[in-house]
Design a protein around this motif. Structure first.
Motif, PDB file in Angstrom:
ATOM      1  N   ALA A   1       0.806  -1.220   0.000  1.00  0.00           N
ATOM      2  CA  ALA A   1       0.000   0.000   0.000  1.00  0.00           C
ATOM      3  C   ALA A   1       0.840   1.271   0.000  1.00  0.00           C
ATOM      4  O   ALA A   1       0.369   2.324  -0.414  1.00  0.00           O
ATOM      5  N   HIS A   2       2.082   1.203   0.492  1.00  0.00           N
ATOM      6  CA  HIS A   2       2.934   2.386   0.502  1.00  0.00           C
ATOM      7  C   HIS A   2       3.600   2.644  -0.854  1.00  0.00           C
ATOM      8  O   HIS A   2       4.088   3.742  -1.105  1.00  0.00           O
ATOM      9  N   GLY A   3       3.660   1.628  -1.701  1.00  0.00           N
ATOM     10  CA  GLY A   3       4.328   1.772  -2.992  1.00  0.00           C
ATOM     11  C   GLY A   3       3.404   2.344  -4.046  1.00  0.00           C
ATOM     12  O   GLY A   3       2.180   2.397  -3.873  1.00  0.00           O
ATOM     13  N   LYS A   4       3.988   2.743  -5.166  1.00  0.00           N
ATOM     14  CA  LYS A   4       3.176   3.276  -6.254  1.00  0.00           C
ATOM     15  C   LYS A   4       2.325   2.157  -6.848  1.00  0.00           C
ATOM     16  O   LYS A   4       2.842   1.123  -7.271  1.00  0.00           O
ATOM     17  N   LEU A   5       1.035   2.401  -6.892  1.00  0.00           N
ATOM     18  CA  LEU A   5       0.077   1.395  -7.306  1.00  0.00           C
ATOM     19  C   LEU A   5       0.384   0.855  -8.700  1.00  0.00           C
ATOM     20  O   LEU A   5       0.394  -0.360  -8.927  1.00  0.00           O
ATOM     21  N   ALA A   6       0.646   1.749  -9.658  1.00  0.00           N
ATOM     22  CA  ALA A   6       0.844   1.329 -11.045  1.00  0.00           C
ATOM     23  C   ALA A   6       2.072   0.439 -11.192  1.00  0.00           C
ATOM     24  O   ALA A   6       2.079  -0.507 -11.998  1.00  0.00           O
ATOM     25  N   ASN A   7       3.116   0.711 -10.427  1.00  0.00           N
ATOM     26  CA  ASN A   7       4.327  -0.107 -10.510  1.00  0.00           C
ATOM     27  C   ASN A   7       4.086  -1.522  -9.988  1.00  0.00           C
ATOM     28  O   ASN A   7       4.495  -2.514 -10.603  1.00  0.00           O
ATOM     29  N   THR A   8       3.426  -1.612  -8.835  1.00  0.00           N
ATOM     30  CA  THR A   8       3.125  -2.929  -8.271  1.00  0.00           C
ATOM     31  C   THR A   8       2.193  -3.703  -9.189  1.00  0.00           C
ATOM     32  O   THR A   8       2.381  -4.908  -9.435  1.00  0.00           O
ATOM     33  N   TRP A   9       1.199  -3.043  -9.704  1.00  0.00           N
ATOM     34  CA  TRP A   9       0.224  -3.655 -10.615  1.00  0.00           C
ATOM     35  C   TRP A   9       0.921  -4.147 -11.876  1.00  0.00           C
ATOM     36  O   TRP A   9       0.669  -5.270 -12.347  1.00  0.00           O
ATOM     37  N   ARG A  10       1.811  -3.359 -12.414  1.00  0.00           N
ATOM     38  CA  ARG A  10       2.517  -3.737 -13.644  1.00  0.00           C
ATOM     39  C   ARG A  10       3.306  -5.030 -13.451  1.00  0.00           C
ATOM     40  O   ARG A  10       3.222  -5.956 -14.279  1.00  0.00           O
ATOM     41  N   GLU A  11       4.068  -5.105 -12.360  1.00  0.00           N
ATOM     42  CA  GLU A  11       4.887  -6.297 -12.134  1.00  0.00           C
ATOM     43  C   GLU A  11       4.010  -7.529 -11.893  1.00  0.00           C
ATOM     44  O   GLU A  11       4.322  -8.624 -12.380  1.00  0.00           O
TER      45      GLU A  11
ATOM     46  N   ALA B   1      -4.739   5.556 -11.937  1.00  0.00           N
ATOM     47  CA  ALA B   1      -3.817   4.771 -11.113  1.00  0.00           C
ATOM     48  C   ALA B   1      -2.380   5.260 -11.177  1.00  0.00           C
ATOM     49  O   ALA B   1      -1.532   4.807 -10.416  1.00  0.00           O
ATOM     50  N   ASP B   2      -2.087   6.178 -12.061  1.00  0.00           N
ATOM     51  CA  ASP B   2      -0.706   6.623 -12.240  1.00  0.00           C
ATOM     52  C   ASP B   2      -0.258   7.505 -11.076  1.00  0.00           C
ATOM     53  O   ASP B   2      -0.993   8.366 -10.616  1.00  0.00           O
ATOM     54  N   ASP B   3       0.947   7.277 -10.603  1.00  0.00           N
ATOM     55  CA  ASP B   3       1.593   8.128  -9.595  1.00  0.00           C
ATOM     56  C   ASP B   3       0.749   8.290  -8.330  1.00  0.00           C
ATOM     57  O   ASP B   3       0.580   9.385  -7.807  1.00  0.00           O
ATOM     58  N   VAL B   4       0.198   7.192  -7.843  1.00  0.00           N
ATOM     59  CA  VAL B   4      -0.599   7.235  -6.619  1.00  0.00           C
ATOM     60  C   VAL B   4      -0.322   5.979  -5.816  1.00  0.00           C
ATOM     61  O   VAL B   4       0.005   4.927  -6.377  1.00  0.00           O
TER      62      VAL B   4
ATOM     63  N   PRO C   1      -6.352  -5.916 -24.498  1.00  0.00           N
ATOM     64  CA  PRO C   1      -5.344  -6.162 -25.539  1.00  0.00           C
ATOM     65  C   PRO C   1      -3.978  -5.626 -25.138  1.00  0.00           C
ATOM     66  O   PRO C   1      -3.875  -4.619 -24.439  1.00  0.00           O
ATOM     67  N   ASP C   2      -2.926  -6.278 -25.632  1.00  0.00           N
ATOM     68  CA  ASP C   2      -1.565  -5.887 -25.272  1.00  0.00           C
ATOM     69  C   ASP C   2      -1.266  -4.436 -25.597  1.00  0.00           C
ATOM     70  O   ASP C   2      -0.569  -3.753 -24.855  1.00  0.00           O
ATOM     71  N   ALA C   3      -1.768  -3.959 -26.724  1.00  0.00           N
ATOM     72  CA  ALA C   3      -1.411  -2.623 -27.190  1.00  0.00           C
ATOM     73  C   ALA C   3      -2.377  -1.557 -26.700  1.00  0.00           C
ATOM     74  O   ALA C   3      -2.315  -0.425 -27.153  1.00  0.00           O
ATOM     75  N   ALA C   4      -3.277  -1.901 -25.783  1.00  0.00           N
ATOM     76  CA  ALA C   4      -4.293  -0.938 -25.347  1.00  0.00           C
ATOM     77  C   ALA C   4      -3.638   0.309 -24.779  1.00  0.00           C
ATOM     78  O   ALA C   4      -2.882   0.247 -23.820  1.00  0.00           O
ATOM     79  N   GLY C   5      -3.906   1.419 -25.405  1.00  0.00           N
ATOM     80  CA  GLY C   5      -3.422   2.698 -24.909  1.00  0.00           C
ATOM     81  C   GLY C   5      -1.939   2.918 -25.046  1.00  0.00           C
ATOM     82  O   GLY C   5      -1.402   3.866 -24.510  1.00  0.00           O
ATOM     83  N   SER C   6      -1.197   2.062 -25.760  1.00  0.00           N
ATOM     84  CA  SER C   6       0.250   2.238 -25.844  1.00  0.00           C
ATOM     85  C   SER C   6       0.592   3.443 -26.705  1.00  0.00           C
ATOM     86  O   SER C   6      -0.082   3.730 -27.683  1.00  0.00           O
ATOM     87  N   PRO C   7       1.649   4.197 -26.353  1.00  0.00           N
ATOM     88  CA  PRO C   7       2.018   5.390 -27.085  1.00  0.00           C
ATOM     89  C   PRO C   7       2.349   5.062 -28.535  1.00  0.00           C
ATOM     90  O   PRO C   7       2.925   4.024 -28.846  1.00  0.00           O
ATOM     91  N   GLY C   8       1.994   5.985 -29.433  1.00  0.00           N
ATOM     92  CA  GLY C   8       2.354   5.830 -30.847  1.00  0.00           C
ATOM     93  C   GLY C   8       1.586   4.772 -31.556  1.00  0.00           C
ATOM     94  O   GLY C   8       1.966   4.372 -32.640  1.00  0.00           O
TER      95      GLY C   8
ATOM     96  N   THR D   1       5.392  -6.874 -22.085  1.00  0.00           N
ATOM     97  CA  THR D   1       6.576  -6.114 -21.678  1.00  0.00           C
ATOM     98  C   THR D   1       6.140  -5.099 -20.625  1.00  0.00           C
ATOM     99  O   THR D   1       4.946  -4.884 -20.402  1.00  0.00           O
ATOM    100  N   LYS D   2       7.106  -4.437 -19.994  1.00  0.00           N
ATOM    101  CA  LYS D   2       6.764  -3.423 -18.991  1.00  0.00           C
ATOM    102  C   LYS D   2       5.956  -2.294 -19.623  1.00  0.00           C
ATOM    103  O   LYS D   2       4.994  -1.796 -19.039  1.00  0.00           O
ATOM    104  N   LYS D   3       6.351  -1.916 -20.827  1.00  0.00           N
ATOM    105  CA  LYS D   3       5.650  -0.826 -21.518  1.00  0.00           C
ATOM    106  C   LYS D   3       4.221  -1.231 -21.857  1.00  0.00           C
ATOM    107  O   LYS D   3       3.274  -0.449 -21.681  1.00  0.00           O
ATOM    108  N   GLN D   4       4.053  -2.460 -22.312  1.00  0.00           N
ATOM    109  CA  GLN D   4       2.712  -2.930 -22.651  1.00  0.00           C
ATOM    110  C   GLN D   4       1.830  -3.049 -21.406  1.00  0.00           C
ATOM    111  O   GLN D   4       0.662  -2.683 -21.430  1.00  0.00           O
ATOM    112  N   ALA D   5       2.409  -3.583 -20.334  1.00  0.00           N
ATOM    113  CA  ALA D   5       1.636  -3.731 -19.094  1.00  0.00           C
ATOM    114  C   ALA D   5       1.204  -2.368 -18.562  1.00  0.00           C
ATOM    115  O   ALA D   5       0.063  -2.190 -18.119  1.00  0.00           O
ATOM    116  N   ARG D   6       2.099  -1.382 -18.643  1.00  0.00           N
ATOM    117  CA  ARG D   6       1.751  -0.040 -18.170  1.00  0.00           C
ATOM    118  C   ARG D   6       0.646   0.571 -19.031  1.00  0.00           C
ATOM    119  O   ARG D   6      -0.261   1.251 -18.530  1.00  0.00           O
ATOM    120  N   ALA D   7       0.704   0.315 -20.347  1.00  0.00           N
ATOM    121  CA  ALA D   7      -0.328   0.826 -21.248  1.00  0.00           C
ATOM    122  C   ALA D   7      -1.686   0.198 -20.944  1.00  0.00           C
ATOM    123  O   ALA D   7      -2.721   0.872 -20.997  1.00  0.00           O
TER     124      ALA D   7
END
Length: 519
Positions: A450-460, A485-488, A512-519, A470-476
């Motif tokens: 709970a003390h860590g950044k939610l998005a980082n824990t969720w991604r892993e 969920a970002d930065d909280v 989907p893997d590419a959901a919301g991915s940049p570019g 990939t990390k980029k895909q999971a974050r997307a």
């Protein structure tokens, strides 16, 4: 006439207030007492004293002068408003804010809520825009029952806004309206007596607050606003504060609390803020513009923990309350069941050898070890922190001692982690066995960190379950299903977001893997 003249003479140079009231009464309009107080920015007590001496024509709860008072009434001129000339050009925004204010959650007396008028919050936004460069700037609202965040974001979409508040209803309402209107506003839960959310610390260029009007409340909220500034050279804090014209000594105490934080008063705009209520202070408050100095941050660090929990004018945490900071059931001396850590205020002679931690420390960072049993004492007025205090520990059993029986147990909110029961003023939390589903494992890992950044824990956790990401895909994927969920951290998520978290985790398993991915 003689009695009225005597009242005006007694007021001396402040007699303009009374002459303004008389001018308003004599302009032909019908007035309610509340409207007259707010329009004249004069305390109800002073207005009532004047009304007792004049001849009034009445219609229900409204009134006006029977005949003009020649020579006694003055011009109904308010002190100079720095943005009044801009307001007519933003009538549409005022109308939208009137609708938003009307539909907002009702104020809570225990939190000293008094709603500001719609044109007040628009004028706050106009002042911010006129005095500062908002494009790309960050604004921190330290409490926002008045919805200044929404007005500012609608006026200037280029500003990023973060709202920090203890009232879950206010946070949910602001978030819902921001989502509906496409505004760049994020919400964070916090009881400022226990600290500023991690994601709001050193984040803002500007901060605005309309806190409880006690020296303790002003000092605490402004100190937290200072902690939220990233721009230590040019950052500013806007503070709404009002006192009756009859109580200058109270205003002096508040200004002394500000001076102890080594803040510069760049400007004070009299009666800038108007309210529906707060008639004891004329339904009005001044607007301060404060600038920190190099000496401000050491002063905040030295004083912020000393403001105490009693910061309000009403309720169990009012400055006049006589309650002990230790819950009565904790003060009886009855020891909790073999805790390895005591959290909060416990009697000094109780389990003297057991390690202790402050509530603020417990929420700010993970405990050094993983104790099996923890006992937490929560004083009156801080019950809203219960879900976060439980999420902040990974103990198998937690005993929480409250000031009284809980009105509502946050059972649904904590159901992925704890089973909760209540016995009088004591809440027992028992950690549930590890989940067996992918959704449950991801959710549990997030809540266990709970003390860590939610998005980082969720991604892993998501990568571990899905494998192919990939990390980029999971974050997307996470951004697509939960853009909030970002930065909280979990500890600062409002309750409505915690309730949305299980469904969002479920969605991330199939997105989907590419959901919301940049570019």
């Amino acid at each position: 006439m003689e009695a009225i003249a005597a009242l005006i003479a007694q007021a001396g140079v402040d007699g303009r207030r009374l002459r303004t009231v008389l001018a308003l009464l004599g302009d032909g309009r019908w007035w309610t007492l509340a409207d007259l107080v707010r329009e004249s920015a004069t305390s109800r007590r002073t207005v009532e004293a004047l009304l007792r001496e004049v001849g009034l024509e009445r219609s229900g709860d409204r009134f006006r002068l029977r005949e003009p008072l020649i020579g006694l009434a003055g011009a109904a001129v308010a002190p100079a408003d720095p943005v009044a000339h801009l307001l007519p050009g933003h009538a549409d925004l005022v109308a939208r804010m009137e609708e938003l204010v009307a539909k907002a959650p009702r104020g809570r007396q225990a939190l000293d809520h008094v709603a500001a008028t719609a044109d007040t919050v628009v004028r706050r936004a106009l002042l911010l825009d006129a005095r500062f460069w908002l494009e790309g700037a960050r604004l921190l609202c330290v409490g926002d029952h008045d919805l200044t965040s929404l007005a500012t974001a609608m006026l200037h979409p280029g500003v990023e806004v973060t709202v920090v508040d203890i009232d879950e209803r206010v946070l949910a309402y602001i978030a819902a309206q921001a989502d509906r209107l496409g505004l760049n506003v994020r919400t964070r839960w916090a009881d400022l007596r226990l600290g500023l959310p991690a994601s709001a610390q050193s984040w803002a260029d500007l901060a605005i607050t309309d806190p409880p009007y006690t020296p303790e409340g002003i000092g605490l909220f402004v100190a937290r606003a200072v902690e939220g500034l990233r721009d230590r050279e040019r950052g500013r804090i806007l503070l709404a504060y009002g006192a009756s014209e009859r109580t200058p000594a109270l205003a002096l105490k508040v200004q002394h609390a500000l001076s102890q934080l080594n803040l510069v008063n760049e400007a004070i705009y009299p009666d800038f803020n108007r309210y529906f209520g707060a008639e004891a202070i004329g339904s009005a408050a001044d607007l301060y513009i404060l600038r920190p100095t190099t000496k401000t941050w050491p002063a905040v660090a030295a004083r912020v923990d000393g403001f105490g929990a009693a910061i309000y004018t009403h309720g169990p945490q009012s400055v006049e309350s006589t309650g002990s900071p230790v819950p009565a059931s904790a003060a009886t001396g009855q020891a909790p069941e073999a805790p390895e850590v005591l959290v909060g205020e416990w009697p000094k002679d109780l389990l003297a050898k057991t390690p202790r931690a402050r509530l603020t420390t417990w929420l700010a960072k993970p405990y050094a070890s993983d104790p099996d049993r923890v006992a937490i004492a929560v004083p009156a007025g801080l019950e809203a922190a219960l879900p976060r205090l439980l999420l902040a520990t990974r103990a198998q059993r937690v005993q929480v001692t409250l000031a009284g029986p809980p009105k509502d147990l946050p059972a649904d909110l904590l159901s992925p982690v704890y089973g909760l029961t209540a016995d009088g003023s004591t809440v027992h939390a028992v950690r549930l066995p590890p989940p067996t589903t992918d959704e449950g494992r991801i959710l549990r890992r997030i809540l266990d960190n709970a003390h860590g950044k939610l998005a980082n824990t969720w991604r892993e956790a998501l990568i571990k379950v899905r494998g192919e990401l990939t990390k980029k895909q999971a974050r997307a994927v996470i951004t697509a299903v939960a853009p909030w969920a970002d930065d909280v951290t979990v500890l600062e998520l409002p309750a409505h977001r915690l309730q949305e978290l299980p469904a969002a985790v479920r969605g991330s398993l199939t997105a989907p893997d590419a959901a919301g991915s940049p570019g």
